[in-house]
Design a protein around this motif. Structure first.
Motif: not given
Lengths: 211, 199
Positions: A33, A78, A81-82, A85-86, A88-90, A92, A96, A154, A171, A174-175
């Protein structure tokens, strides 16, 4: 040498994971989207497929046939997940925006499919090239779809207003139904490219030698 | 038979422990960064809502939610020189797809100071516009969805489509976010009146 190039090019058009093999579609339709999400998802997915194919191909002789699927899942999970994590850390904000779709790379059929059908039987260099080809094939379709959907739905690209203010966003794009329509257009585009490709001198025979 | 079962089990365990070690390494590197990121995000969010405050204290335990579906994750009493300025409430509740987390600031005089969307996973281009600073529910006055709550009295009805303007084609998102804000505001004003603030 010729074969490695063929393996790499295979994933781009002729065996495009999304438009020809048609696997891993749920996340592809859900995240396209916006262009930022499309790019983020493709990068994450390409990293996971390259790393997983590399490791699985390297250890392919040590993985017993009967427990291969659990081992594949452990390795893919594995790496996913890496990435999570990366990000989320660098990154964000990107993390999100992508929400649940990053953890869901674990169950992305493209990775499982390529690992099972290719990496578990082929030497490391070919597995990596296959992964890169598949990753790029996934990337161009995903980014292409997200550009079309964000622009029409958009009026922006990467959040920057491209179309004039007076443009009333459709719209629909986007749907989810719009996602299916755009995806269908990309399937046709890819089939057209595939036809051209096979007619051109570039058109190389199937590296498996069959079909 | 038994032998091969053990062999397979051990091989599986070896791969799993290899993966765990790799994950532990990555987690150890990224863990502190994620933590500081979250702390920084909280601090800027609190400063953003009460820029004039010079301290805050955690009062999460004193703010019960009056709706079982909406959870108050954290609450902070924002102070300046020891006197209460207001309450910042971080609350999570179900929205169109998954939970949304909002941070709302409530003044001691019982009005809403500011609302921020911290997390939302609704449809981009639709519900997710709640967090978009350039999406206006009132295009003429350039008021965003969360912006319309600024200065609103906690005792107002908070009825979507009446005193709350909706995001186009996202009634469910608008309604859920409004409910989260209302619950946060109610809890905060209960705390304020209990502390002797003006109601």
């Amino acid at each position: 040498m010729k074969r490695s190039i063929a393996v790499f090019l295979q994933g781009l058009v002729i065996e495009n994971p999304l438009a020809i093999i048609m696997i891993g579609l749920c996340s592809a339709l859900a995240v396209t989207t916006s262009v930022a999400n499309g790019i983020g998802m493709s990068l994450a997915m390409t990293f996971v497929i390259v790393a997983s194919e590399l490791i699985i191909s390297a250890f392919r002789k040590l993985i017993p046939e009967s427990v291969r699927i659990p081992i594949f899942i452990i390795i893919i999970a594995a790496f996913t997940t890496m990435v999570d994590l990366v990000m989320k850390a660098y990154f964000p904000d990107l993390s999100k925006a992508m929400g649940v779709f990053i953890p869901l790379i674990v169950v992305n059929c493209i990775i499982m499919g390529r690992v099972e059908a290719f990496a578990s039987k082929e030497p490391v260099p070919h597995a990596v090239l296959d992964a890169l080809g598949m990753g790029l094939g996934y990337t161009w379709v995903l980014v292409g779809m997200s550009v079309v959907r964000e622009l029409l739905g958009n009026g922006t690209i990467l959040g920057i207003q491209v179309l004039p203010e007076s443009y009333q966003p459709i719209l629909f794009f986007v749907l989810p139904p719009g996602g299916f329509l755009v995806f269908a257009l990309f399937i046709s585009l890819n089939l057209f490219l595939k036809k051209k490709w096979l007619e051109s001198p570039l058109g190389c025979p199937d590296p498996e030698g069959g079909n | 038979m038994i032998k091969s079962m053990f062999r397979l089990g051990i091989i599986l365990a070896l791969f799993a422990s290899g993966a765990c070690v790799a994950l532990a390494v990555v987690y150890n590197i990224t863990g502190p960064v994620i933590k500081t990121q979250e702390e920084r995000a909280l601090n800027t969010a609190l400063k953003d809502i009460f820029p004039e405050s010079d301290g805050f204290s955690d009062i999460t335990k004193e703010l019960p939610s009056s709706d079982p579906k909406i959870q108050i994750l954290n609450a902070y009493a924002m102070t300046k020189g020891g006197s209460l300025l207001g309450v910042a409430v971080k609350a999570s509740g179900p929205s169109y797809s998954g939970n949304a987390i909002l941070l709302s600031g409530i003044n001691v005089d019982g009005t809403i100071k500011h609302v921020r969307v911290l997390q939302i996973s609704d449809t981009p281009g639709l519900g997710a516009n709640a967090a978009n600073p350039s999406y206006y529910v009132d295009k003429a006055k350039k008021i965003t969805f969360t912006g319309q709550f600024e200065g609103k009295k906690v005792t107002d009805p908070f009825k979507v489509k009446e005193d709350v303007q909706v995001i186009t084609a996202s009634t469910i998102t608008s309604r859920s976010l409004t409910a989260i804000i209302k619950i946060s505001a109610d809890a905060a004003s209960a705390y304020i009146s209990q502390k002797g603030g003006v109601k």
